[in-house]
Write a protein that holds these residues in place. Sequence first.
Motif, PDB file in Angstrom:
ATOM      1  N   ASP A 131       0.728  -1.255  -0.132  1.00 45.31           N
ATOM      2  CA  ASP A 131       0.074  -0.124  -0.009  1.00 45.31           C
ATOM      3  C   ASP A 131       1.037   1.271   0.007  1.00 45.31           C
ATOM      4  O   ASP A 131       0.659   2.253  -0.648  1.00 45.31           O
ATOM      5  N   LEU A 132       1.853   1.225   0.942  1.00 49.60           N
ATOM      6  CA  LEU A 132       2.741   2.282   0.857  1.00 49.60           C
ATOM      7  C   LEU A 132       3.441   2.629  -0.348  1.00 49.60           C
ATOM      8  O   LEU A 132       3.601   3.732  -0.878  1.00 49.60           O
ATOM      9  N   ALA A 133       3.993   1.346  -1.026  1.00 53.96           N
ATOM     10  CA  ALA A 133       4.719   1.866  -2.284  1.00 53.96           C
ATOM     11  C   ALA A 133       3.462   2.300  -3.485  1.00 53.96           C
ATOM     12  O   ALA A 133       4.062   3.042  -4.225  1.00 53.96           O
ATOM     13  N   SER A 134       2.200   1.928  -3.422  1.00 52.89           N
ATOM     14  CA  SER A 134       1.317   2.486  -4.414  1.00 52.89           C
ATOM     15  C   SER A 134       1.129   3.859  -3.982  1.00 52.89           C
ATOM     16  O   SER A 134       1.156   4.842  -5.034  1.00 52.89           O
ATOM     17  N   VAL A 135       1.161   4.263  -2.900  1.00 56.95           N
ATOM     18  CA  VAL A 135       0.709   5.727  -2.608  1.00 56.95           C
ATOM     19  C   VAL A 135       2.039   6.586  -2.913  1.00 56.95           C
ATOM     20  O   VAL A 135       1.977   7.678  -3.267  1.00 56.95           O
ATOM     21  N   ARG A 136       3.199   6.062  -2.691  1.00 61.33           N
ATOM     22  CA  ARG A 136       4.298   6.822  -2.541  1.00 61.33           C
ATOM     23  C   ARG A 136       5.125   6.545  -4.087  1.00 61.33           C
ATOM     24  O   ARG A 136       6.307   6.737  -4.145  1.00 61.33           O
ATOM     25  N   LYS A 137       4.139   6.113  -5.147  1.00 58.93           N
ATOM     26  CA  LYS A 137       4.770   5.921  -6.518  1.00 58.93           C
ATOM     27  C   LYS A 137       5.435   7.081  -6.922  1.00 58.93           C
ATOM     28  O   LYS A 137       5.046   8.010  -6.909  1.00 58.93           O
ATOM     29  N   GLY A 138       6.960   6.868  -7.403  1.00 60.14           N
ATOM     30  CA  GLY A 138       7.587   7.837  -7.855  1.00 60.14           C
ATOM     31  C   GLY A 138       8.435   8.601  -6.725  1.00 60.14           C
ATOM     32  O   GLY A 138       9.374   9.223  -7.027  1.00 60.14           O
ATOM     33  N   LEU A 257      -1.636  -0.345  13.569  1.00 59.00           N
ATOM     34  CA  LEU A 257      -2.310  -0.709  12.403  1.00 59.00           C
ATOM     35  C   LEU A 257      -3.594  -0.607  12.437  1.00 59.00           C
ATOM     36  O   LEU A 257      -4.388  -0.774  13.339  1.00 59.00           O
ATOM     37  N   THR A 258      -4.221  -0.397  11.068  1.00 61.23           N
ATOM     38  CA  THR A 258      -5.558  -0.221  10.809  1.00 61.23           C
ATOM     39  C   THR A 258      -5.714  -0.785   9.699  1.00 61.23           C
ATOM     40  O   THR A 258      -5.115  -1.375   8.760  1.00 61.23           O
ATOM     41  N   VAL A 259      -7.267  -1.335   9.605  1.00 56.61           N
ATOM     42  CA  VAL A 259      -7.587  -2.127   8.347  1.00 56.61           C
ATOM     43  C   VAL A 259      -8.061  -1.170   7.330  1.00 56.61           C
ATOM     44  O   VAL A 259      -8.028  -1.791   5.868  1.00 56.61           O
ATOM     45  N   ASP A 260      -8.040   0.051   7.178  1.00 55.08           N
ATOM     46  CA  ASP A 260      -7.792   0.886   6.132  1.00 55.08           C
ATOM     47  C   ASP A 260      -6.732   1.658   5.967  1.00 55.08           C
ATOM     48  O   ASP A 260      -5.710   0.905   6.391  1.00 55.08           O
ATOM     49  N   ASP A 261      -6.454   2.531   5.074  1.00 58.55           N
ATOM     50  CA  ASP A 261      -5.463   3.360   5.303  1.00 58.55           C
ATOM     51  C   ASP A 261      -4.985   4.633   5.836  1.00 58.55           C
ATOM     52  O   ASP A 261      -4.034   5.308   5.468  1.00 58.55           O
ATOM     53  N   ARG A 262      -5.404   4.601   6.824  1.00 58.14           N
ATOM     54  CA  ARG A 262      -5.269   5.627   7.768  1.00 58.14           C
ATOM     55  C   ARG A 262      -3.890   5.449   8.402  1.00 58.14           C
ATOM     56  O   ARG A 262      -3.326   6.659   8.670  1.00 58.14           O
ATOM     57  N   ASP A 263      -3.449   4.529   8.753  1.00 64.20           N
ATOM     58  CA  ASP A 263      -1.928   4.228   9.072  1.00 64.20           C
ATOM     59  C   ASP A 263      -0.878   4.810   8.209  1.00 64.20           C
ATOM     60  O   ASP A 263       0.169   5.453   8.383  1.00 64.20           O
ATOM     61  N   ILE A 264      -1.392   4.368   6.780  1.00 65.24           N
ATOM     62  CA  ILE A 264      -0.566   4.722   5.622  1.00 65.24           C
ATOM     63  C   ILE A 264      -0.338   6.289   5.677  1.00 65.24           C
ATOM     64  O   ILE A 264       0.402   6.746   5.442  1.00 65.24           O
ATOM     65  N   GLN A 265      -1.563   6.910   5.690  1.00 59.55           N
ATOM     66  CA  GLN A 265      -1.777   8.423   5.698  1.00 59.55           C
ATOM     67  C   GLN A 265      -1.072   8.909   6.737  1.00 59.55           C
ATOM     68  O   GLN A 265      -0.295   9.951   6.582  1.00 59.55           O
ATOM     69  N   ALA A 271       6.311  11.988   7.686  1.00 57.71           N
ATOM     70  CA  ALA A 271       7.533  11.759   6.944  1.00 57.71           C
ATOM     71  C   ALA A 271       7.537  13.393   6.257  1.00 57.71           C
ATOM     72  O   ALA A 271       8.799  13.694   6.144  1.00 57.71           O
ATOM     73  N   GLU A 272       6.551  13.865   5.605  1.00 55.31           N
ATOM     74  CA  GLU A 272       6.449  15.036   4.921  1.00 55.31           C
ATOM     75  C   GLU A 272       6.786  16.127   5.670  1.00 55.31           C
ATOM     76  O   GLU A 272       7.549  16.991   5.386  1.00 55.31           O
ATOM     77  N   ARG A 273       6.164  16.049   6.835  1.00 56.95           N
ATOM     78  CA  ARG A 273       6.441  17.222   7.763  1.00 56.95           C
ATOM     79  C   ARG A 273       7.821  17.299   8.357  1.00 56.95           C
ATOM     80  O   ARG A 273       8.222  18.500   8.473  1.00 56.95           O
ATOM     81  N   ARG A 274       8.266  16.119   8.718  1.00 59.79           N
ATOM     82  CA  ARG A 274       9.640  15.941   9.316  1.00 59.79           C
ATOM     83  C   ARG A 274      10.607  16.498   8.349  1.00 59.79           C
ATOM     84  O   ARG A 274      11.713  17.236   8.534  1.00 59.79           O
TER      85      ARG A 274
END
Length: 317
Positions: A131-138, A257-265, A271-274
């Motif tokens: 999921d993380l690889a899909s969201v952070r594509k590129g 860990l969450t069943v949806d993508d809240r953990d990924i977000q 990471a972006e903020r820091r």
Amino acid sequence: MNDAISAFHFIRPWAFVLIPIAGAVAWWWKTSSDPLRGWRTQIDSDLLSALTSDGSTANDAWWKRESNLVFLSAGWLLAVVAIAGPTWKVEANPFAQDAQPLVILLKADESMASTALTTPPLERAKLKIADLASVRKGDPLGLVAYSGSAHAVLPPTEDTTVVAEMAAEINPSIMPKSGDALDQAILEAGRLLENHDGATILVMADQANLDAKQVIDAHQSIGAPAIEFLSLLPEESQETQSLQSLADSLRGQRVPLTVDDRDIQSIIQFAERRSSTGLAGKSDRWQEAGYWLSPVLACMVAMSFRREKSERQEPAK
């Protein structure tokens, strides 16, 4: 407000050496613009004062009598302040908007393959990496696998699909020895991030079974980058609390860990903020504020060209 006051300084303080020159310029202005300078050497000053009039009275303030001189001096001082470059704010790093690397430290010990839960922690981690690889594509994504030893799988790469594919092949059977060498994994991540400022480390684990001081020392030795933990076991478990305690010691974040993508977000936002904060802090350029005085100087120059009123008296009839 207090931070701005404490950070206030001048970029080019040497420009203030121009202020003494203002005195010389003022003296030159006063002497060269005096229409009576030739007569002053020929006629007594008291007599000359009685015979002439400059349109002012004895009751006028000195700055009214010498308005041109005051105007010139004020303009000179403003120009010097503008040249000195007053500032109180660090200029944002132009690279702060670029995505910074994120390195995943995936624990692959036998405890991660436990069948006590419907889905083993390692399989949960692999799904979240996909999921993380899909969201952070590129955006640069790296991978380190660890158990009793740590091994770099992929350095940060923009081809995040490969990271997900490689993570899917990791299991305890390919690791040289069992254990929890998170400190070595952090050192390995530091090697991969050696030339990257503002990067983030993401630990995916079920628990932490090592001395916290080892991890803290390893984290400090690589420059203390931003670090976060994705806990793969239920919130009420002691294993999850061990990760929380470690995250607190490293001033990081633990993400449940969450069943949806809240953990990924949450992982991505952290990471972006820091990374943006880290890069901004690296900037050594201060934001110039002297140009705000330019409109004032322009108005003063424009006013200096105004035509002075002549105070001619009409002849008596």
